[in-house]
Design a protein around this motif. Structure first.
Motif, PDB file in Angstrom:
ATOM      1  N   ASP A  85       3.739 -23.701  39.956  1.00 51.40           N
ATOM      2  CA  ASP A  85       3.131 -22.837  38.942  1.00 51.40           C
ATOM      3  C   ASP A  85       1.636 -23.131  38.918  1.00 51.40           C
ATOM      4  O   ASP A  85       1.155 -23.976  38.184  1.00 51.40           O
ATOM      5  CB  ASP A  85       3.759 -23.099  37.578  1.00 51.40           C
ATOM      6  CG  ASP A  85       3.244 -22.152  36.513  1.00 51.40           C
ATOM      7  OD1 ASP A  85       2.642 -21.130  36.876  1.00 51.40           O
ATOM      8  OD2 ASP A  85       3.419 -22.446  35.326  1.00 51.40           O
TER       9      ASP A  85
ATOM     10  N   SER B 246       1.778 -38.356  37.829  1.00 48.77           N
ATOM     11  CA  SER B 246       3.175 -38.592  37.442  1.00 48.77           C
ATOM     12  C   SER B 246       3.256 -39.449  36.183  1.00 48.77           C
ATOM     13  O   SER B 246       4.049 -39.162  35.281  1.00 48.77           O
ATOM     14  CB  SER B 246       3.941 -39.269  38.585  1.00 48.77           C
ATOM     15  OG  SER B 246       3.976 -38.426  39.701  1.00 48.77           O
TER      16      SER B 246
ATOM     17  N   CYS C 197       2.239 -37.280  33.233  1.00 50.33           N
ATOM     18  CA  CYS C 197       3.296 -36.328  32.885  1.00 50.33           C
ATOM     19  C   CYS C 197       4.472 -37.019  32.201  1.00 50.33           C
ATOM     20  O   CYS C 197       5.062 -36.456  31.271  1.00 50.33           O
ATOM     21  CB  CYS C 197       3.774 -35.575  34.122  1.00 50.33           C
ATOM     22  SG  CYS C 197       2.615 -34.317  34.681  1.00 50.33           S
TER      23      CYS C 197
ATOM     24  N   ARG D 106       5.560 -35.983  28.521  1.00 55.32           N
ATOM     25  CA  ARG D 106       6.921 -35.479  28.332  1.00 55.32           C
ATOM     26  C   ARG D 106       7.569 -36.055  27.081  1.00 55.32           C
ATOM     27  O   ARG D 106       8.431 -35.428  26.470  1.00 55.32           O
ATOM     28  CB  ARG D 106       7.758 -35.800  29.563  1.00 55.32           C
ATOM     29  CG  ARG D 106       9.127 -35.147  29.541  1.00 55.32           C
ATOM     30  CD  ARG D 106       9.833 -35.325  30.828  1.00 55.32           C
ATOM     31  NE  ARG D 106      10.233 -36.730  30.963  1.00 55.32           N
ATOM     32  CZ  ARG D 106      10.973 -37.194  31.946  1.00 55.32           C
ATOM     33  NH1 ARG D 106      11.363 -36.374  32.898  1.00 55.32           N
ATOM     34  NH2 ARG D 106      11.300 -38.451  32.017  1.00 55.32           N
TER      35      ARG D 106
ATOM     36  N   PRO E 200       7.255 -30.677  25.482  1.00 59.72           N
ATOM     37  CA  PRO E 200       8.003 -30.266  26.684  1.00 59.72           C
ATOM     38  C   PRO E 200       7.044 -29.805  27.775  1.00 59.72           C
ATOM     39  O   PRO E 200       6.048 -29.143  27.501  1.00 59.72           O
ATOM     40  CB  PRO E 200       8.887 -29.124  26.189  1.00 59.72           C
ATOM     41  CG  PRO E 200       8.262 -28.650  24.925  1.00 59.72           C
ATOM     42  CD  PRO E 200       7.496 -29.793  24.340  1.00 59.72           C
ATOM     43  N   LEU E 201       7.335 -30.163  29.001  1.00 59.05           N
ATOM     44  CA  LEU E 201       6.473 -29.787  30.119  1.00 59.05           C
ATOM     45  C   LEU E 201       6.925 -28.491  30.792  1.00 59.05           C
ATOM     46  O   LEU E 201       6.196 -27.935  31.599  1.00 59.05           O
ATOM     47  CB  LEU E 201       6.440 -30.908  31.164  1.00 59.05           C
ATOM     48  CG  LEU E 201       5.834 -32.229  30.705  1.00 59.05           C
ATOM     49  CD1 LEU E 201       5.901 -33.247  31.830  1.00 59.05           C
ATOM     50  CD2 LEU E 201       4.403 -32.037  30.260  1.00 59.05           C
ATOM     51  N   ARG E 202       8.112 -28.042  30.472  1.00 61.53           N
ATOM     52  CA  ARG E 202       8.647 -26.831  31.104  1.00 61.53           C
ATOM     53  C   ARG E 202       8.815 -25.743  30.040  1.00 61.53           C
ATOM     54  O   ARG E 202       9.240 -26.004  28.930  1.00 61.53           O
ATOM     55  CB  ARG E 202       9.985 -27.147  31.760  1.00 61.53           C
ATOM     56  CG  ARG E 202      10.552 -26.029  32.566  1.00 61.53           C
ATOM     57  CD  ARG E 202      11.771 -26.528  33.348  1.00 61.53           C
ATOM     58  NE  ARG E 202      12.479 -25.455  33.988  1.00 61.53           N
ATOM     59  CZ  ARG E 202      12.173 -24.958  35.160  1.00 61.53           C
ATOM     60  NH1 ARG E 202      11.166 -25.452  35.832  1.00 61.53           N
ATOM     61  NH2 ARG E 202      12.876 -23.974  35.696  1.00 61.53           N
ATOM     62  N   MET E 203       8.504 -24.517  30.453  1.00 64.74           N
ATOM     63  CA  MET E 203       8.677 -23.375  29.556  1.00 64.74           C
ATOM     64  C   MET E 203      10.165 -23.088  29.374  1.00 64.74           C
ATOM     65  O   MET E 203      10.972 -23.430  30.243  1.00 64.74           O
ATOM     66  CB  MET E 203       7.987 -22.145  30.145  1.00 64.74           C
ATOM     67  CG  MET E 203       6.497 -22.304  30.278  1.00 64.74           C
ATOM     68  SD  MET E 203       5.758 -21.012  31.280  1.00 64.74           S
ATOM     69  CE  MET E 203       5.874 -19.641  30.190  1.00 64.74           C
TER      70      MET E 203
ATOM     71  N   GLU F  59      13.672 -21.144  29.528  1.00 62.86           N
ATOM     72  CA  GLU F  59      14.228 -20.390  30.658  1.00 62.86           C
ATOM     73  C   GLU F  59      13.962 -18.883  30.545  1.00 62.86           C
ATOM     74  O   GLU F  59      13.675 -18.226  31.536  1.00 62.86           O
ATOM     75  CB  GLU F  59      15.733 -20.652  30.761  1.00 62.86           C
ATOM     76  CG  GLU F  59      16.341 -20.220  32.069  1.00 62.86           C
ATOM     77  CD  GLU F  59      15.802 -20.998  33.264  1.00 62.86           C
ATOM     78  OE1 GLU F  59      15.690 -20.389  34.348  1.00 62.86           O
ATOM     79  OE2 GLU F  59      15.487 -22.192  33.139  1.00 62.86           O
TER      80      GLU F  59
ATOM     81  N   GLN G  51      11.406 -17.365  29.263  1.00 65.16           N
ATOM     82  CA  GLN G  51      10.025 -17.072  29.652  1.00 65.16           C
ATOM     83  C   GLN G  51       9.841 -17.229  31.164  1.00 65.16           C
ATOM     84  O   GLN G  51       9.085 -16.482  31.770  1.00 65.16           O
ATOM     85  CB  GLN G  51       9.052 -17.982  28.918  1.00 65.16           C
ATOM     86  CG  GLN G  51       8.800 -17.559  27.498  1.00 65.16           C
ATOM     87  CD  GLN G  51       7.690 -18.372  26.856  1.00 65.16           C
ATOM     88  OE1 GLN G  51       7.386 -19.473  27.293  1.00 65.16           O
ATOM     89  NE2 GLN G  51       7.099 -17.816  25.819  1.00 65.16           N
ATOM     90  N   LEU G  52      10.530 -18.185  31.757  1.00 65.46           N
ATOM     91  CA  LEU G  52      10.439 -18.355  33.202  1.00 65.46           C
ATOM     92  C   LEU G  52      11.013 -17.147  33.936  1.00 65.46           C
ATOM     93  O   LEU G  52      10.523 -16.766  34.991  1.00 65.46           O
ATOM     94  CB  LEU G  52      11.171 -19.623  33.635  1.00 65.46           C
ATOM     95  CG  LEU G  52      10.513 -20.938  33.239  1.00 65.46           C
ATOM     96  CD1 LEU G  52      11.427 -22.110  33.571  1.00 65.46           C
ATOM     97  CD2 LEU G  52       9.183 -21.108  33.932  1.00 65.46           C
TER      98      LEU G  52
ATOM     99  N   ASP H 134       5.575 -15.258  36.092  1.00 66.35           N
ATOM    100  CA  ASP H 134       4.306 -15.929  35.848  1.00 66.35           C
ATOM    101  C   ASP H 134       3.233 -14.983  35.331  1.00 66.35           C
ATOM    102  O   ASP H 134       2.542 -15.267  34.358  1.00 66.35           O
ATOM    103  CB  ASP H 134       3.844 -16.604  37.145  1.00 66.35           C
ATOM    104  CG  ASP H 134       2.819 -17.672  36.896  1.00 66.35           C
ATOM    105  OD1 ASP H 134       2.944 -18.380  35.879  1.00 66.35           O
ATOM    106  OD2 ASP H 134       1.890 -17.791  37.704  1.00 66.35           O
TER     107      ASP H 134
END
Length: 150
Positions: free
Chosen positions: A27, A97, A100, A104, A108-111, A113, A115-116, A120
């Motif tokens: 991303d 790393s 992150c 974390r 949250p580091l991930r959007m 599901e 929205q994914l 993008d």
């Protein structure tokens, strides 16, 4: 060096990124991989190729500090540039790393599901360095501010 440092990162961003699964899985909305990693690695290699011996001696009087085009042990400077770039890549992987892992614990580091699945361009509302008419895709239903110009 100038022509290559502008055209090679552009080529990797606009052509290779869309065809290579490894790059398209990242991303990278702002094109950071291309503008920093590709351009930086290329700049280092080209510096190793064109490093002028007298200028190298001004900064660090080390033997074998000459660019590849100056003959002799010029390939040694290219090797030094590659080793330096690989060290920086390794350092960035380790430090990023760690950062992150700490972040974390806070956010949250991930959007989510859903929205994914939107994609993008739709989530961010723009594409880095968009050309050929595929630029910002402003969606009034997703943004609170609405301009009179739209």
């Amino acid at each position: 060096m100038g022509v290559m440092s502008g055209s090679v990162p552009w080529f990797t961003m606009m052509i290779v990124d869309k065809r290579w699964k490894l790059l398209s899985a990242v991303d990278d909305t702002l094109g950071v991989v291309h503008t920093h990693a590709v351009a930086g690695f290329l700049g280092g290699i080209l510096t190793g190729l064109f490093a002028e011996p007298e200028l190298c001696a001004l900064f660090l009087p080390v033997t074998n500090s000459r660019g590849g085009v100056y003959g002799g042990s010029g390939g040694m400077q290219i090797l030094k540039q590659i080793v330096g770039a690989l060290f920086i890549i390794g350092w960035n992987i380790v430090v990023t790393s760690i950062i992150c892992l700490v972040l974390r614990c806070i956010v949250p580091l991930r959007m989510p599901e859903e929205q994914l699945l939107i994609g993008d361009d739709a989530v961010h509302g723009e594409e880095a360095y968009a050309l050929w008419g595929d630029g910002e895709k402003y969606d009034v239903t997703r943004h609170e501010f609405c301009s009179d110009d739209t």
